[in-house]
Design an enzyme around this catalytic site. Structure first.
Site, mmCIF file in Angstrom:
data_model
loop_
_atom_site.group_PDB
_atom_site.id
_atom_site.type_symbol
_atom_site.label_atom_id
_atom_site.label_comp_id
_atom_site.label_asym_id
_atom_site.label_seq_id
_atom_site.Cartn_x
_atom_site.Cartn_y
_atom_site.Cartn_z
ATOM 1 N N TYR A 153 46.915 -16.959 0.151
ATOM 2 C CA TYR A 153 46.080 -15.991 0.377
ATOM 3 C C TYR A 153 44.856 -16.465 -0.745
ATOM 4 O O TYR A 153 43.598 -16.646 -0.517
ATOM 5 C CB TYR A 153 46.342 -14.623 0.336
ATOM 6 C CG TYR A 153 45.443 -13.512 -0.166
ATOM 7 C CD1 TYR A 153 45.083 -13.042 -1.307
ATOM 8 C CD2 TYR A 153 44.398 -13.374 0.794
ATOM 9 C CE1 TYR A 153 44.320 -12.185 -1.605
ATOM 10 C CE2 TYR A 153 43.029 -12.710 0.363
ATOM 11 C CZ TYR A 153 43.053 -12.062 -0.839
ATOM 12 O OH TYR A 153 42.213 -11.329 -1.329
ATOM 13 N N LYS B 242 40.961 -17.999 -1.147
ATOM 14 C CA LYS B 242 39.703 -17.442 -1.738
ATOM 15 C C LYS B 242 39.300 -18.659 -2.915
ATOM 16 O O LYS B 242 38.015 -18.733 -2.946
ATOM 17 C CB LYS B 242 40.042 -16.206 -2.477
ATOM 18 C CG LYS B 242 40.412 -15.162 -1.867
ATOM 19 C CD LYS B 242 39.254 -14.775 -0.824
ATOM 20 C CE LYS B 242 39.452 -13.510 -0.091
ATOM 21 N NZ LYS B 242 38.338 -13.109 0.811
ATOM 22 N N SER C 289 38.102 -12.598 -4.889
ATOM 23 C CA SER C 289 39.214 -11.486 -5.454
ATOM 24 C C SER C 289 39.558 -12.008 -6.715
ATOM 25 O O SER C 289 39.693 -13.084 -7.076
ATOM 26 C CB SER C 289 40.353 -11.827 -4.530
ATOM 27 O OG SER C 289 41.442 -11.160 -5.005
HETATM 28 C C1 WQD Z 1 49.158 -2.975 -7.555
HETATM 29 C C2 WQD Z 1 50.151 -2.710 -8.622
HETATM 30 C C3 WQD Z 1 52.190 -3.699 -8.223
HETATM 31 C C4 WQD Z 1 52.857 -1.624 -4.356
HETATM 32 C C5 WQD Z 1 46.580 -7.698 -4.479
HETATM 33 C C6 WQD Z 1 45.917 -9.001 -4.244
HETATM 34 C C7 WQD Z 1 44.539 -8.955 -4.336
HETATM 35 C C8 WQD Z 1 44.010 -7.651 -3.393
HETATM 36 C C9 WQD Z 1 44.854 -6.423 -3.694
HETATM 37 C C10 WQD Z 1 43.555 -8.406 -1.250
HETATM 38 C C11 WQD Z 1 51.041 -3.628 -9.063
HETATM 39 C C12 WQD Z 1 52.438 -2.183 -7.990
HETATM 40 C C13 WQD Z 1 52.311 -1.932 -5.308
HETATM 41 C C14 WQD Z 1 53.861 -0.964 -4.030
HETATM 42 C C15 WQD Z 1 54.086 -1.022 -6.586
HETATM 43 N N1 WQD Z 1 44.323 -8.043 -2.057
HETATM 44 N N2 WQD Z 1 53.107 -1.839 -6.814
HETATM 45 N N3 WQD Z 1 54.548 -0.852 -5.351
HETATM 46 O O1 WQD Z 1 48.941 -7.095 -6.360
HETATM 47 O O2 WQD Z 1 47.348 -6.325 -7.924
HETATM 48 O O3 WQD Z 1 46.627 -7.019 -5.844
HETATM 49 O O4 WQD Z 1 46.087 -6.625 -3.663
HETATM 50 O O5 WQD Z 1 42.348 -8.450 -1.111
HETATM 51 O O6 WQD Z 1 43.803 -9.939 -3.979
HETATM 52 O O7 WQD Z 1 46.291 -9.706 -5.333
HETATM 53 O O8 WQD Z 1 47.745 -5.083 -5.941
HETATM 54 O O9 WQD Z 1 48.218 -2.763 -4.834
HETATM 55 O O10 WQD Z 1 49.690 -4.680 -4.190
HETATM 56 O O11 WQD Z 1 49.654 -3.916 -6.670
HETATM 57 O O12 WQD Z 1 54.766 -0.815 -7.379
HETATM 58 O O13 WQD Z 1 54.621 -0.554 -3.073
HETATM 59 O O14 WQD Z 1 51.154 -1.783 -8.006
HETATM 60 O O15 WQD Z 1 53.535 -4.196 -8.628
HETATM 61 O O16 WQD Z 1 51.499 -3.742 -10.428
HETATM 62 P P1 WQD Z 1 47.562 -6.431 -6.457
HETATM 63 P P2 WQD Z 1 49.051 -3.957 -5.249
#
Ligand code: WQD
Length: 357
Positions: A148, A152, A124
């Site tokens: 998590y 990885k 990841s």
């Molecule tokens: C994306 C953007 C949030 C939710 C994580 C893990 C990665 C993989 C994918 C497992 C960010 C914003 C999010 C919400 C928001 N996980 N957001 N409101 O954090 O980039 O990656 O998930 O495989 O390993 O690190 O993904 O989709 O959580 O967030 O504003 O309810 O959306 O702040 O900018 P992230 P995400």
């Protein structure tokens, strides 16, 4: 000869199974269904018209994992199985370390015993921690911000040590950026347990009326509109990347990491706008505090995967949003729509695995 897909009933695993079957590979799925639903396996067969074996077992059960290799001629493994919720990993770190790391060690020990040394590992972009700059290339420093992410990172290191101990291994470490979207049939897609942690499933559940409004985690980041920027990649593009990595490990030895991203970043509000355009649905949102540990900006330099795997992400952000919405619209309650009909699952032999008809 078959490809073993651990976690094959999951979001990325199921999409990869579809691409493997469509490319003519024989597959065997191993899944404990802690984070997935057997119904996705029915859907894979529905999409591809192919049958395949599934073993409903846990990677921590070494004897049963060994049985899979005894009973099938496995040529390579694509290893997705693992817990992946960032927030949950902070509250139950030991469970994450045991499940993800011990599970991988058991898998590799059994692979070694059966002289199967070709492995594609689901890593990841989280291994880059908070990147100092973007685009992110594979040579960037690695660090993890949560248990998590640390699993990885540690597994990548374990696999590097494994290769140093035995150069017959051939291992690809695939660092995913932000997978979204779904197969164009709308039959398989992301089906998170409970309230989604990730942006796109949260947006689609607001659009379908399951959740009231999206909380946008901060709008004071140093970005065009103040909201976080990520590299969203269509899950089918990601799945195809696994087939290219499988080709690579099948024809060489060594260990190497590859970014699987588009190389383009979109902000949260840009994603909301793109989704509204694709779905013709309004997504209500409110701005709340930043989420601890979030990077402001993260997007890939995908050049290495292009040069060494011959892989480039092709699908547009519009397609990602359209396909995410189609899946959610057709499956408002995910796979729980269609409870798996036990009669459809033929129990074979000891009942440790079943073939879906
Ligand atoms: C994306 C953007 C949030 C939710 C994580 C893990 C990665 C993989 C994918 C497992 C960010 C914003 C999010 C919400 C928001 N996980 N957001 N409101 O954090 O980039 O990656 O998930 O495989 O390993 O690190 O993904 O989709 O959580 O967030 O504003 O309810 O959306 O702040 O900018 P992230 P995400």
């Amino acid at each position: 000869m078959a490809i073993l897909v651990t976690g094959g009933a999951g979001y990325i695993g199921s999409h990869t199974c579809v691409e493997l079957l469509n490319a003519g590979h024989e597959i065997v799925v191993l899944d404990n269904f802690i984070n997935s639903n057997p119904e996705s396996l029915n859907r894979i067969s529905e999409i591809t018209g192919c049958m395949f074996k599934t073993y409903s077992i846990d990677l921590l059960d070494k004897e049963k994992v060994d049985q899979v290799f005894e009973e099938n001629d496995i040529e390579a493994v694509i290893h997705f199985a693992g817990l992946k919720a960032v927030g949950e990993s902070l509250s139950i770190p030991l469970h994450y370390y045991h499940n993800n790391i011990t599970g991988t060690v058991v898998l590799c020990e059994v692979m070694k015993r059966h002289n199967v040394k070709k492995l594609v590992f689901s890593s990841s972009a989280t291994v880059y921690g908070i990147p100092k700059q973007c685009p992110i290339s594979e040579e960037f420093p690695l660090s993890a911000l949560n248990p998590y992410g640390r699993t990885k990172l540690m597994i990548e290191e374990i696999l590097r040590d494994l290769y140093v101990s035995d150069n017959a291994w051939s291992i690809a470490l695939l660092r995913y950026f932000n997978p979204i979207g779904a197969h164009k049939s709308g039959l398989i897609g992301e089906d998170p347990n409970g309230i989604p942690n990730n942006l796109m499933p949260y947006i689609t559940q607001v659009a379908v009326g399951k959740l009231k409004e999206l909380s946008v985690f901060g709008n004071q980041y140093p970005t065009k509109d103040g909201t976080g920027i990520r590299d969203y990649i269509h899950v089918v593009d990601l799945a195809v990347g696994h087939l290219r990595a499988l080709d690579k490990v099948s024809n060489s030895t060594g260990i190497d990491a590859f970014n699987l991203g588009t190389g383009k970043g979109y902000s949260v509000l840009e994603m909301v706008e793109a989704f509204e355009k694709a779905s013709l649905k309004k997504v209500h949102y409110k701005i709340v505090d930043e989420r601890h540990g979030d990077a402001a900006v993260s997007y890939a330099d995908p050049l290495k995967a292009k040069q060494e795997l011959g892989w480039v992400a092709e699908k547009s952000i519009e397609e990602m949003c359209e396909d995410s919405w189609k899946w959610q619209m057709k499956n408002p309650n995910g796979y729980k729509n269609r409870i798996v009909d036990e009669e459809n699952l033929h129990k074979v032999n000891s009942g440790d695995f079943f073939i879906l008809n």
